[in-house]
Motif scaffolding. Structure first.
Motif, PDB file in Angstrom:
ATOM      1  N   VAL A  10      -1.762   2.587  -6.329  1.00 29.32           N
ATOM      2  CA  VAL A  10      -2.296   2.592  -4.962  1.00 29.32           C
ATOM      3  C   VAL A  10      -2.336   4.046  -4.499  1.00 29.32           C
ATOM      4  O   VAL A  10      -1.308   4.726  -4.504  1.00 29.32           O
ATOM      5  N   VAL A  11      -3.503   4.509  -4.116  1.00 32.03           N
ATOM      6  CA  VAL A  11      -3.663   5.898  -3.678  1.00 32.03           C
ATOM      7  C   VAL A  11      -3.805   5.909  -2.165  1.00 32.03           C
ATOM      8  O   VAL A  11      -4.777   5.386  -1.622  1.00 32.03           O
ATOM      9  N   GLY A  12      -2.823   6.489  -1.498  1.00 32.64           N
ATOM     10  CA  GLY A  12      -2.787   6.504  -0.042  1.00 32.64           C
ATOM     11  C   GLY A  12      -1.771   5.500   0.471  1.00 32.64           C
ATOM     12  O   GLY A  12      -1.886   4.306   0.195  1.00 32.64           O
ATOM     13  N   LEU A  13      -0.762   5.984   1.193  1.00 32.80           N
ATOM     14  CA  LEU A  13       0.290   5.112   1.709  1.00 32.80           C
ATOM     15  C   LEU A  13       0.315   5.120   3.237  1.00 32.80           C
ATOM     16  O   LEU A  13       1.380   5.100   3.845  1.00 32.80           O
ATOM     17  N   GLY A  14      -0.873   5.142   3.830  1.00 37.06           N
ATOM     18  CA  GLY A  14      -0.965   4.998   5.272  1.00 37.06           C
ATOM     19  C   GLY A  14      -0.774   3.544   5.660  1.00 37.06           C
ATOM     20  O   GLY A  14      -0.184   2.750   4.913  1.00 37.06           O
ATOM     21  N   THR A  15      -1.292   3.166   6.808  1.00 36.55           N
ATOM     22  CA  THR A  15      -1.114   1.803   7.309  1.00 36.55           C
ATOM     23  C   THR A  15      -1.588   0.772   6.302  1.00 36.55           C
ATOM     24  O   THR A  15      -0.879  -0.191   5.990  1.00 36.55           O
ATOM     25  N   MET A  16      -2.791   0.964   5.775  1.00 32.83           N
ATOM     26  CA  MET A  16      -3.342  -0.021   4.841  1.00 32.83           C
ATOM     27  C   MET A  16      -2.719   0.110   3.462  1.00 32.83           C
ATOM     28  O   MET A  16      -2.336  -0.889   2.841  1.00 32.83           O
ATOM     29  N   GLY A  17      -2.592   1.317   2.955  1.00 31.14           N
ATOM     30  CA  GLY A  17      -2.063   1.501   1.609  1.00 31.14           C
ATOM     31  C   GLY A  17      -0.639   1.006   1.462  1.00 31.14           C
ATOM     32  O   GLY A  17      -0.287   0.372   0.457  1.00 31.14           O
TER      33      GLY A  17
ATOM     34  N   ARG B 231       4.443  -7.348  -9.194  1.00 28.28           N
ATOM     35  CA  ARG B 231       3.785  -6.281  -9.952  1.00 28.28           C
ATOM     36  C   ARG B 231       4.459  -4.939  -9.696  1.00 28.28           C
ATOM     37  O   ARG B 231       4.982  -4.689  -8.618  1.00 28.28           O
ATOM     38  N   ASP B 232       4.402  -4.080 -10.697  1.00 27.32           N
ATOM     39  CA  ASP B 232       4.888  -2.716 -10.542  1.00 27.32           C
ATOM     40  C   ASP B 232       3.787  -1.890  -9.888  1.00 27.32           C
ATOM     41  O   ASP B 232       2.613  -1.963 -10.289  1.00 27.32           O
ATOM     42  N   VAL B 233       4.153  -1.116  -8.894  1.00 23.73           N
ATOM     43  CA  VAL B 233       3.184  -0.337  -8.128  1.00 23.73           C
ATOM     44  C   VAL B 233       3.535   1.144  -8.223  1.00 23.73           C
ATOM     45  O   VAL B 233       4.683   1.541  -7.998  1.00 23.73           O
ATOM     46  N   VAL B 234       2.535   1.960  -8.552  1.00 24.85           N
ATOM     47  CA  VAL B 234       2.666   3.413  -8.516  1.00 24.85           C
ATOM     48  C   VAL B 234       1.875   3.881  -7.300  1.00 24.85           C
ATOM     49  O   VAL B 234       0.640   3.805  -7.283  1.00 24.85           O
ATOM     50  N   ALA B 235       2.576   4.328  -6.274  1.00 31.81           N
ATOM     51  CA  ALA B 235       1.939   4.701  -5.012  1.00 31.81           C
ATOM     52  C   ALA B 235       1.878   6.217  -4.904  1.00 31.81           C
ATOM     53  O   ALA B 235       2.909   6.893  -4.941  1.00 31.81           O
ATOM     54  N   VAL B 236       0.678   6.753  -4.772  1.00 29.08           N
ATOM     55  CA  VAL B 236       0.477   8.202  -4.769  1.00 29.08           C
ATOM     56  C   VAL B 236       0.052   8.668  -3.381  1.00 29.08           C
ATOM     57  O   VAL B 236      -0.867   8.107  -2.782  1.00 29.08           O
ATOM     58  N   GLU B 237       0.744   9.684  -2.888  1.00 23.94           N
ATOM     59  CA  GLU B 237       0.390  10.302  -1.620  1.00 23.94           C
ATOM     60  C   GLU B 237       0.204  11.806  -1.815  1.00 23.94           C
ATOM     61  O   GLU B 237       0.563  12.363  -2.842  1.00 23.94           O
ATOM     62  N   ALA B 238      -0.360  12.444  -0.778  1.00 25.06           N
ATOM     63  CA  ALA B 238      -0.668  13.871  -0.881  1.00 25.06           C
ATOM     64  C   ALA B 238       0.582  14.729  -0.930  1.00 25.06           C
ATOM     65  O   ALA B 238       0.591  15.802  -1.541  1.00 25.06           O
TER      66      ALA B 238
END
Length: 289
Positions: free
Chosen positions: A9-16, A28-35
């Protein structure tokens, strides 16, 4: 059929952050990427706070909360997406930013990994056209708040492979309480194609002095059985987000139904953005025509 066990998931704002939570809660395993690390930590904090609310209401157990958070790994490097089965991009609703991010993602994951964009109004076909192998590109339109709202639009761009559409439908079906709706790529897709003109009409009627904001919302809730009124909804969505969506839909169609009402633009220019800053139609300081 591949169920997408490891998802980026790219972007961890409200929706991400909401999407990451939904995916992790499904096992599921999630890799969450932020700036940057600050934004990554804020995103995880938002997930934790949402889960805390679920625990307080008895909807989520402490064990489920801990397991969900444990399945989310944060990163500030897109290179950590190299081994995921699927990438969901959820950055700001700006076509130039999305194209830049999607191109960077495509360079990391290669030509076969499916890439989907979470957008409410932008052309998935146009975004796909800028990427290698656009047949592996589609849209997944989650609604806010993602852990609560039941509908997810699976958006089929002109280039999207039908097998990918079927796999995404299976993915959404496997998410707790979610119902996939397959739609073709058009401005606003299905729900916003109907919702945006409705909200614009409400804003204009309010500006014309038809009724107070409170009475407009009350009338729609009591008269039509809606859970929330349209002006309450706009404050939750964000007035700037609605302005962006209507501008994009109007630019793509030249359909006057999507033209932003003047009051909407004035309120955004004045910094009235809804719940994000406590100023909107029904939150905090507001226009009292």
């Amino acid at each position: 059929m591949n169920q997408f066990h490891r998802i980026g998931v790219v972007g961890l704002g409200t929706m991400g952050s909401g999407i990451a939570q939904v995916l992790a809660a499904s096992g599921r395993d999630v890799v969450a990427v932020e700036a940057d690390q600050t934004r990554a930590e804020a995103g995880i904090a938002a997930v934790g706070a949402f889960l805390d609310g679920g625990v307080a209401r008895g909807k989520v157990s402490d064990d489920e909360k801990r397991a969900t958070l444990a399945r989310i790994t944060t990163s500030t490097s897109l290179s950590d997406l190299a081994d995921v089965d699927l990438v969901i991009e959820s950055v700001t609703e700006n076509p130039e930013v999305k194209r830049e991010v999607l191109a960077a993602v495509a360079a990391v994951v290669g030509d076969e990994t499916p890439i989907v964009t979470n957008t409410s109004a932008l052309s998935v076909t146009a975004l796909a056209a800028s990427l290698p192998n656009p047949a592996r590109v589609a849209g997944l339109h989650f609604f806010n708040p993602a852990p609560v709202m039941r509908t997810v639009e699976v958006v089929r761009a002109l280039q999207t492979d039908q097998d990918l559409v079927a796999r995404l439908v299976t993915l959404v079906d496997s998410l707790d309480g979610k119902q996939p709706i397959v739609v073709k790529d058009r401005p606003g897709f299905l729900i916003n194609a109907l919702l945006l003109p409705y909200l614009n009409d409400v804003i204009q009627e309010y500006d014309d002095g038809l009724a107070t904001a409170e009475d407009i919302d009350l009338a729609l809730k009591l008269g039509l059985g809606y859970k929330s009124g349209p002006l309450e909804m706009l404050d939750m969505i964000g007035l700037d987000v609605h302005l962006h969506a209507t501008e994009n839909a109007y630019a793509a169609t030249s359909d006057d139904r999507y033209a932003p009402p003047p009051l909407l633009r004035q309120m955004v220019d004045a910094g009235h953005l809804g719940t994000k800053n406590g100023k909107g139609f029904r939150t905090g300081e507001k226009n009292t025509r």
